[in-house]
Write a protein that holds these residues in place. Structure first.
Motif, PDB file in Angstrom:
ATOM      1  N   GLN A 191      -2.681  -2.381   8.007  1.00 14.95           N
ATOM      2  CA  GLN A 191      -2.288  -1.700   9.125  1.00 14.95           C
ATOM      3  C   GLN A 191      -0.742  -0.184   8.891  1.00 14.95           C
ATOM      4  O   GLN A 191      -0.965   0.477   9.193  1.00 14.95           O
ATOM      5  CB  GLN A 191      -1.671  -3.065   9.958  1.00 14.95           C
ATOM      6  CG  GLN A 191      -2.399  -3.845  10.766  1.00 14.95           C
ATOM      7  CD  GLN A 191      -1.740  -4.661  11.010  1.00 14.95           C
ATOM      8  OE1 GLN A 191      -1.287  -5.434  10.667  1.00 14.95           O
ATOM      9  NE2 GLN A 191      -1.740  -4.853  13.034  1.00 14.95           N
ATOM     10  N   LEU A 192      -0.583  -1.082   7.375  1.00 18.99           N
ATOM     11  CA  LEU A 192       0.554   0.327   6.506  1.00 18.99           C
ATOM     12  C   LEU A 192      -0.005   1.236   6.659  1.00 18.99           C
ATOM     13  O   LEU A 192       0.047   2.046   6.546  1.00 18.99           O
ATOM     14  CB  LEU A 192       1.762  -0.236   5.733  1.00 18.99           C
ATOM     15  CG  LEU A 192       2.848  -1.570   6.251  1.00 18.99           C
ATOM     16  CD1 LEU A 192       3.239  -2.661   5.236  1.00 18.99           C
ATOM     17  CD2 LEU A 192       3.347  -0.697   7.017  1.00 18.99           C
ATOM     18  N   ALA A 193      -1.057   1.072   6.162  1.00 23.19           N
ATOM     19  CA  ALA A 193      -2.045   2.479   5.745  1.00 23.19           C
ATOM     20  C   ALA A 193      -2.131   3.139   6.262  1.00 23.19           C
ATOM     21  O   ALA A 193      -2.614   4.428   5.913  1.00 23.19           O
ATOM     22  CB  ALA A 193      -3.300   2.444   4.300  1.00 23.19           C
ATOM     23  N   ALA A 194      -2.731   2.722   7.220  1.00 24.55           N
ATOM     24  CA  ALA A 194      -2.812   3.538   8.184  1.00 24.55           C
ATOM     25  C   ALA A 194      -2.266   4.716   9.404  1.00 24.55           C
ATOM     26  O   ALA A 194      -2.640   5.586   9.709  1.00 24.55           O
ATOM     27  CB  ALA A 194      -4.092   3.224   9.783  1.00 24.55           C
ATOM     28  N   LEU A 195      -0.615   4.334   9.023  1.00 22.62           N
ATOM     29  CA  LEU A 195       0.046   5.336   9.216  1.00 22.62           C
ATOM     30  C   LEU A 195      -0.065   6.565   9.221  1.00 22.62           C
ATOM     31  O   LEU A 195       0.478   6.348   7.901  1.00 22.62           O
ATOM     32  CB  LEU A 195       1.225   4.467   9.735  1.00 22.62           C
ATOM     33  CG  LEU A 195       2.197   3.255  10.561  1.00 22.62           C
ATOM     34  CD1 LEU A 195       3.181   2.933  10.359  1.00 22.62           C
ATOM     35  CD2 LEU A 195       1.648   3.606  12.059  1.00 22.62           C
ATOM     36  N   GLU A 196      -0.124   7.229  10.039  1.00 25.87           N
ATOM     37  CA  GLU A 196       0.435   9.160   9.237  1.00 25.87           C
ATOM     38  C   GLU A 196       1.439   8.924   8.497  1.00 25.87           C
ATOM     39  O   GLU A 196       2.471   9.045   8.695  1.00 25.87           O
ATOM     40  CB  GLU A 196       0.018   9.722   9.980  1.00 25.87           C
ATOM     41  CG  GLU A 196       0.087  11.126   9.849  1.00 25.87           C
ATOM     42  CD  GLU A 196      -0.771  11.552   9.430  1.00 25.87           C
ATOM     43  OE1 GLU A 196      -1.135  12.529   8.352  1.00 25.87           O
ATOM     44  OE2 GLU A 196      -2.319  10.971   9.966  1.00 25.87           O
ATOM     45  N   GLY A 197       1.267   9.309   7.205  1.00 25.86           N
ATOM     46  CA  GLY A 197       2.323   9.477   6.342  1.00 25.86           C
ATOM     47  C   GLY A 197       2.735   8.757   5.674  1.00 25.86           C
ATOM     48  O   GLY A 197       4.560   8.641   5.822  1.00 25.86           O
ATOM     49  N   VAL A 198       2.011   7.028   6.062  1.00 26.29           N
ATOM     50  CA  VAL A 198       2.793   6.188   5.127  1.00 26.29           C
ATOM     51  C   VAL A 198       2.582   5.658   4.463  1.00 26.29           C
ATOM     52  O   VAL A 198       0.842   5.648   4.962  1.00 26.29           O
ATOM     53  CB  VAL A 198       3.628   5.296   6.575  1.00 26.29           C
ATOM     54  CG1 VAL A 198       4.137   3.572   5.787  1.00 26.29           C
ATOM     55  CG2 VAL A 198       4.453   6.145   7.486  1.00 26.29           C
ATOM     56  N   GLU A 199       2.443   4.969   3.118  1.00 31.80           N
ATOM     57  CA  GLU A 199       2.089   3.741   1.869  1.00 31.80           C
ATOM     58  C   GLU A 199       2.187   2.613   2.735  1.00 31.80           C
ATOM     59  O   GLU A 199       3.150   2.393   3.256  1.00 31.80           O
ATOM     60  CB  GLU A 199       1.956   4.401   0.557  1.00 31.80           C
ATOM     61  CG  GLU A 199       1.364   5.267   0.455  1.00 31.80           C
ATOM     62  CD  GLU A 199       0.028   6.248   0.272  1.00 31.80           C
ATOM     63  OE1 GLU A 199      -0.429   5.106  -0.101  1.00 31.80           O
ATOM     64  OE2 GLU A 199      -0.342   7.597   0.051  1.00 31.80           O
ATOM     65  N   ALA A 200       1.680   1.305   1.692  1.00 34.00           N
ATOM     66  CA  ALA A 200       1.466   0.191   2.215  1.00 34.00           C
ATOM     67  C   ALA A 200       2.991  -0.484   1.508  1.00 34.00           C
ATOM     68  O   ALA A 200       4.296  -0.814   1.562  1.00 34.00           O
ATOM     69  CB  ALA A 200       0.361  -0.823   1.696  1.00 34.00           C
ATOM     70  N   ILE A 201       2.784   0.169   0.254  1.00 28.59           N
ATOM     71  CA  ILE A 201       3.878  -0.741  -0.632  1.00 28.59           C
ATOM     72  C   ILE A 201       4.520   0.249  -1.925  1.00 28.59           C
ATOM     73  O   ILE A 201       3.875   0.241  -2.534  1.00 28.59           O
ATOM     74  CB  ILE A 201       3.029  -1.782  -1.538  1.00 28.59           C
ATOM     75  CG1 ILE A 201       4.127  -2.929  -2.190  1.00 28.59           C
ATOM     76  CG2 ILE A 201       2.011  -2.005  -1.841  1.00 28.59           C
ATOM     77  CD1 ILE A 201       4.020  -3.860  -2.700  1.00 28.59           C
ATOM     78  N   HIS A 202       5.495   0.223  -2.289  1.00 27.26           N
ATOM     79  CA  HIS A 202       5.994   0.911  -3.303  1.00 27.26           C
ATOM     80  C   HIS A 202       6.553  -0.338  -4.692  1.00 27.26           C
ATOM     81  O   HIS A 202       6.816  -1.206  -4.073  1.00 27.26           O
ATOM     82  CB  HIS A 202       7.154   1.051  -3.440  1.00 27.26           C
ATOM     83  CG  HIS A 202       8.014   2.353  -4.527  1.00 27.26           C
ATOM     84  ND1 HIS A 202       7.556   3.519  -4.500  1.00 27.26           N
ATOM     85  CD2 HIS A 202       8.348   1.698  -5.747  1.00 27.26           C
ATOM     86  CE1 HIS A 202       8.482   3.447  -5.961  1.00 27.26           C
ATOM     87  NE2 HIS A 202       9.120   2.828  -5.824  1.00 27.26           N
ATOM     88  N   VAL A 203       5.813   0.126  -5.073  1.00 27.48           N
ATOM     89  CA  VAL A 203       5.823  -0.887  -6.705  1.00 27.48           C
ATOM     90  C   VAL A 203       6.943  -0.784  -7.968  1.00 27.48           C
ATOM     91  O   VAL A 203       5.873   0.479  -8.432  1.00 27.48           O
ATOM     92  CB  VAL A 203       4.005  -1.468  -7.250  1.00 27.48           C
ATOM     93  CG1 VAL A 203       4.228  -2.293  -8.743  1.00 27.48           C
ATOM     94  CG2 VAL A 203       3.114  -1.702  -6.240  1.00 27.48           C
ATOM     95  N   SER A 204       7.565  -1.098  -8.066  1.00 28.90           N
ATOM     96  CA  SER A 204       8.540  -0.502  -9.151  1.00 28.90           C
ATOM     97  C   SER A 204       7.763  -1.058 -10.782  1.00 28.90           C
ATOM     98  O   SER A 204       7.852  -2.206 -10.768  1.00 28.90           O
ATOM     99  CB  SER A 204      10.131  -0.986  -8.740  1.00 28.90           C
ATOM    100  OG  SER A 204      10.742  -0.271  -7.796  1.00 28.90           O
ATOM    101  N   PRO A 205       8.112  -0.491 -11.611  1.00 32.97           N
ATOM    102  CA  PRO A 205       6.859  -0.365 -12.553  1.00 32.97           C
ATOM    103  C   PRO A 205       8.555  -0.577 -13.569  1.00 32.97           C
ATOM    104  O   PRO A 205       7.802  -0.895 -14.772  1.00 32.97           O
ATOM    105  CB  PRO A 205       6.379   1.020 -13.144  1.00 32.97           C
ATOM    106  CG  PRO A 205       7.594   1.587 -13.043  1.00 32.97           C
ATOM    107  CD  PRO A 205       7.419   1.636 -11.698  1.00 32.97           C
TER     108      PRO A 205
END
Lengths: 438, 294
Positions: free
Chosen positions: A183-197
């Motif tokens: 659902q998050l990825a479907a939003l315009e200009g939004v990605e689902a999650i940020h993974v800090s490495p």
């Protein structure tokens, strides 16, 4: 040949003098200690502070304490060093701080600390919070605060994605998490999650659920870690580990930094989450000040790292909550007066109203005691306290990791995140590391 | 002062001049160093009160650690590349700013500037350049090579270290070469000019042989600096990604203080010392043989 003898003799002289010099300086410091106690001169104590982010408000706190007591406090803040490094050098020079904020160092130095079992704050401490610093039934440390980590969600972004009010407790399984990601990825200009490495984030924090969710029983969890060290665990056949790895695969798949997973750093996380570019970020509540700075009115909270598809499984409604560090008092070099002043300070932080106010409002500490009238009010702290009150917390097993566990596991997870190794190699590397632990 | 007869008188005179530096050297170098070497044979961790003799166990642990071996190889690679690149570039720059071109003093200053900035700051500046500026340019210009951060890839991250290392020390080595170049007697070069030697011949046959001392010093300094580089390594890559760019100094430090294996860490430090000392002594001796008189 003559020249040689000359050099030798002079060197000998130099050696003798150096040795004398060492002795002399030691005597000086001991005499100095005993003479410094005058009539009503303030007792001087020093505090080693290993949370550099609260160094400034801590100075204010100490000043306030000095106004009310006949004590002079010097703060030694750490930046970019571990307490272990600093304490090693201070202890070997015979000049340890009176109070220290320690975490994993506790085990190494435990012979040097004062027994705090009969202190007034002990009866108010929440259950289980002093396990780590209890040796033979005696308590040697006072918990500083609690911290938690899990998936931090940005409420505004998530609610836009699901088109309604978001109830964090509805996310309990792989399926729930994946549909939220979609659902998050479907939003315009939004990605689902940020993974800090960063290796500490992946190696120490993200790995915690796969140890802590092994069993509800503390004995069994710790036995699992022991079995892993003894080489009696096959991770490939371990249910919780596989479930946990599936969650990591989901994170990997929906990672906003997928094109270059290791190319980002810590500061990109708050920017992405508070800037509304992602809905979730795996991190802990220490990131709150930065989130607040970027997005003062934003609301944030935690959702668990699920380890299976069964909503009732242990760990699926729990976030990892633990005590990151403890106050300890030195018992090897400090005078009785200094120890007295140190204990006074620790009790003031917990039992005195002014002390409590400073602890919660200035230092942003979440109380680990049942007598606090003042409660933190920011959304992340509230989310933590909610989980604590309902008992939905996982133990911080990472406090019991060997010192090189997180860099080692972190490196393996980084390789996996960037597709340098496959699943089998990851499992082999993790097993190889744990089997090498003595 | 000059007519000492007895040994005692000689000691007096010698002490008068050499005692203070010798004393300081003993106190802050010799004694800690010997204690350090002794520590490698024990399990003492800096704080515990009991010390047990362990023999060569720490060295065994050190050599059986795959990370240490990997770190050793990557350091050797780093030293090789920085040694060659730094000295070639530095010598080139030295020739450039002594050739009598316009504004050469300005250039001389410019090339030297990186040396005046601390390694930590440099590392952070370059980290920003590699992970932000270059990536941005790569996206704008659509260059595949620069589209993702160099610091995220083990091979490229190694090259960032080399680039920054060379960039930092070239200016300093340039100064040494300039000193060498200006020390060559003008009359020799004029004589060569009259005899019809080309610029290239002058360089190879006259300038280089007479400057061997400058090469010896530069190569020695570059060797020693590259082997023990720490701060750029720390602030630029911090050993990442996944410990693939952990040079020896950093490896030793992390082993002792971060992973809390004091004994093996100390043993590794001593091994590092032996390697650097051996290579440096061989290098200086070999180059001494090349020196010629005009």
């Amino acid at each position: 040949m003559k020249k040689f003898w000359i050099v030798c003799l002079t060197l000998l002289l130099a050696l003798v003098l150096t040795a004398c010099g060492e002795n002399a300086s030691q005597n000086d410091s001991e005499n100095g200690d005993s003479q410094a106690r005058g009539g009503s001169a303030p007792t001087e104590i020093s505090i080693l502070l290993s949370k550099p982010e609260i160094a400034k408000p801590f100075e204010e706190t100490v000043k306030r304490f000095e106004e009310e007591h006949n004590v002079k406090v010097t703060v030694i803040p750490l930046a970019g060093q571990t307490p272990f490094e600093k304490m090693s050098s201070l202890y070997s020079s015979g000049n340890p701080p009176t109070i220290m904020m320690v975490s994993q160092e506790f085990d190494t130095f435990k012979g040097h600390f004062l027994d705090l079992t009969d202190q007034p704050w002990v009866e108010h401490v929440l259950p289980g919070m002093t396990d780590f610093v209890t040796v033979d039934g005696k308590i040697y440390g006072m918990p500083v605060t609690v911290e938690a980590f899990g998936f931090i969600y940005n409420k505004a972004v998530v609610e836009e994605a699901i088109g309604g009010a978001f109830v964090p407790s509805t996310v309990k399984t792989h399926q729930d998490l994946e549909s939220l990601f979609k659902q998050l990825a479907a939003l315009e200009g939004v990605e689902a999650i940020h993974v800090s490495p960063m290796d500490w984030s992946l190696g120490a924090h993200l790995t915690n659920p796969f140890f802590a969710a092994q069993s509800e029983n503390r004995e069994e969890r710790h036995q699992f870690m022991q079995d892993l060290k003894d080489g009696n665990v096959s991770l490939a056949d371990n249910k919780v580990f596989n479930g946990w790895l599936k969650t990591f695969d989901l994170m990997k798949e929906y990672n906003s930094e997928k094109h270059s997973p290791l190319g980002t750093n810590y500061d990109d996380g708050p920017l992405a989450l508070a800037g509304g570019k992602v809905g979730l970020w795996f991190m802990g509540n220490w990131a709150y000040p930065q989130l607040q700075e970027l997005d003062p009115d934003g609301e944030y909270g935690f959702i668990p790292v699920p380890v299976s598809d069964n909503p009732d499984d242990y760990g699926n409604s729990h976030i990892s909550v633990g005590v990151p560090s403890y106050w300890v008092v030195d018992d090897s070099r400090s005078t009785p007066e200094q120890q007295e002043a140190a204990l006074q300070f620790l009790n003031w932080l917990v039992l005195d109203e002014t002390g409590q106010e400073y602890a919660v409002n200035k230092l942003n500490l979440i109380p680990v005691f049942d007598n606090f009238q003042i409660k933190p009010e920011d959304s992340l702290s509230l989310s933590i306290m909610e989980h604590m009150e309902s008992g939905n917390t996982l133990e911080w097993m990472n406090s019991y990791y060997p010192a090189d566990a997180w860099p080692s596991m972190g490196a393996s997870l980084q390789k996996y995140l960037a597709d340098h190794i496959d699943k089998d190699t990851l499992i082999a590397e993790l097993e190889l590391y744990w089997n090498s632990v003595k | 002062m000059y007519g000492e007869r007895t040994l005692l008188e000689r000691v007096k005179v010698f002490s008068l001049f050499a005692f203070i530096p010798l004393f300081a050297f003993t106190a802050v170098v010799m004694i800690p160093f010997s204690l350090g070497v002794v520590m490698t044979f024990t399990d003492w961790a800096g704080v515990s009160t009991s010390i047990t003799f362990k023999g060569l166990e720490n060295y065994q642990i050190a050599f059986s650690d795959p990370n240490f071996v990997a770190s050793l190889f990557i350091t050797l690679r780093y030293v090789l590349y920085t040694l060659v690149l730094t000295n070639v570039i530095a010598f080139g720059l030295a020739l450039l700013v002594t050739s009598g071109m316009k504004g050469q003093n300005f250039f001389r200053m410019g090339f030297f500037t990186p040396n005046l900035i601390g390694g930590i700051i440099l590392g952070f500046i370059w980290q920003f350049i590699f992970s932000r500026v270059i990536v941005y340019l790569g996206e704008v210009l659509n260059l595949q090579m620069f589209s993702s951060s160099w610091l995220a890839d083990p091979q490229k991250a190694f090259w960032t270290l080399v680039i920054v290392g060379v960039w930092q020390s070239s200016g300093y080595m340039m100064l040494i070469y300039i000193a060498g170049l200006t020390g060559i007697p003008k009359s020799l070069l004029e004589a060569a000019e009259i005899d019809g030697a080309s610029k290239w011949q002058q360089l190879i046959r006259i300038k280089v042989p007479l400057m061997i001392t400058a090469f010896t010093i530069s190569v020695f300094l570059t060797l020693q600096r590259s082997f023990v580089v720490y701060e750029v390594n720390l602030s630029l890559t911090n050993g990442g990604p996944f410990r693939s760019t952990e040079l020896l100094s950093m490896h030793v430090y992390n082993e002792a203080f971060l992973y809390q294996n004091f004994g093996p860490g100390q043993a590794k430090a001593f091994i590092l010392f032996l390697i650097v000392a051996t290579i440096a002594i061989i290098q200086v001796r070999a180059m001494k043989k090349l020196e010629v008189e005009a």
